[in-house]
Design an enzyme around this catalytic site. Structure first.
Site, short mmCIF file in Angstrom:
data_model
loop_
_atom_site.label_atom_id
_atom_site.label_comp_id
_atom_site.label_asym_id
_atom_site.label_seq_id
_atom_site.Cartn_x
_atom_site.Cartn_y
_atom_site.Cartn_z
N ASP A 13 3.98 -4.12 -1.85
CA ASP A 13 3.05 -2.99 -1.64
C ASP A 13 3.68 -1.59 -1.57
O ASP A 13 3.31 -0.78 -0.71
CB ASP A 13 2.23 -3.21 -0.35
N ASP A 55 -1.61 -4.15 -2.88
CA ASP A 55 -2.88 -4.21 -2.20
C ASP A 55 -3.90 -3.73 -3.24
O ASP A 55 -3.71 -2.66 -3.85
CB ASP A 55 -2.83 -3.23 -1.01
N HIS A 57 -7.77 -3.56 -3.28
CA HIS A 57 -9.03 -3.82 -2.57
C HIS A 57 -10.25 -3.37 -3.37
O HIS A 57 -10.20 -2.37 -4.08
CB HIS A 57 -9.04 -3.07 -1.24
N HIS A 74 -7.95 2.50 1.60
CA HIS A 74 -6.66 2.61 0.91
C HIS A 74 -6.60 1.59 -0.23
O HIS A 74 -7.25 0.56 -0.19
CB HIS A 74 -5.51 2.35 1.88
N LYS A 99 -3.39 -8.57 -4.52
CA LYS A 99 -3.88 -9.28 -3.33
C LYS A 99 -4.87 -8.39 -2.59
O LYS A 99 -5.01 -7.21 -2.90
CB LYS A 99 -2.70 -9.65 -2.43
N CYS A 138 2.11 -6.42 5.84
CA CYS A 138 2.18 -7.21 4.61
C CYS A 138 3.55 -7.84 4.40
O CYS A 138 3.65 -8.95 3.89
CB CYS A 138 1.75 -6.35 3.43
#
Ligand SMILES: [Zn+2]
Length: 196
Positions: A13, A55, A57, A74, A99, A138
């Site tokens: 990340d 990340d 999302h 974020h 992810k 993470c």
């Protein structure tokens, strides 16, 4: 070193939103870029696999405070904040693992809801080196899952930084990783604190 030990590097990340100027900036987060670039180059030069997690999302997820979670918005899919730090080495041989795509889960770990474990097994990897952002979320969860999946783990303290919602979170995360059987390599003060 045993002949049949095969290593992989997992860079967790290192995205704009987690670096200074981002919406969930980790203090000194961008300092992980130079040591990680050195490692990425070394692994690729040796023909060893490199993975970058990100990340990734959806705009609406229970991970965000607005929808009942902990965090400011974020790393929303397709946004500038979700892009890797511009100085982080890029290479077509690097595997990208997205992810946190599930709107009802946090998805802290690179193994959570992804095919990372399967890809590592297919490559015959037995040991993973893990670093990135952030130590206490993470990175920690990726390390703990890697141990659960049976991989030997080196956690690279010089190339991770902590969020520290509570001041001791980074220190505690290092201890949790160590207790789970990860070898902690490097400067744990930097990894645990957000800076000096
Ligand atoms: Zn997230």
């Amino acid at each position: 070193m045993s002949e049949n030990k095969k290593r992989a590097l997992i860079v967790v990340d290192v995205q704009n939103d987690f670096c200074p100027g981002g919406s969930l900036a980790v203090e000194h987060g961008d300092e992980v870029v130079p040591p990680l670039n050195k490692l990425i180059k070394e692994f690729l030069d040796r023909g060893e696999p490199v993975f970058k997690t990100r990340d990734w999302h959806p705009a609406k997820t229970r991970h965000f405070a607005a929808y009942g979670g902990t965090w400011p918005v974020h790393c929303v899919q397709g946004t500038h904040g979700a892009e890797f730090h511009p100085d982080l080495l890029d290479d077509p041989r690097i595997n990208i693992i997205s992810k946190g795509t599930n709107e009802s889960a946090d998805g802290y770990s690179g193994f959570d809801g992804t095919n990372l474990s399967q890809l590592l097994s297919e490559e015959g990897v037995t040991e993973v080196w893990v670093a990135g952002l952030a130590t206490d979320y993470c990175v920690k969860h990726t390390v703990l899952d890697a141990r659960r999946e049976g991989f030997a783990v080196k956690a690279l303290a010089d190339a991770m930084r902590a969020v520290n919602l509570n001041p001791d979170d980074g220190t505690r995360a290092i201890e949790e990783m160590r207790t789970a059987g990860a070898e902690i390599v490097g400067n744990t003060k930097k990894a645990a604190g957000a800076g000096e």
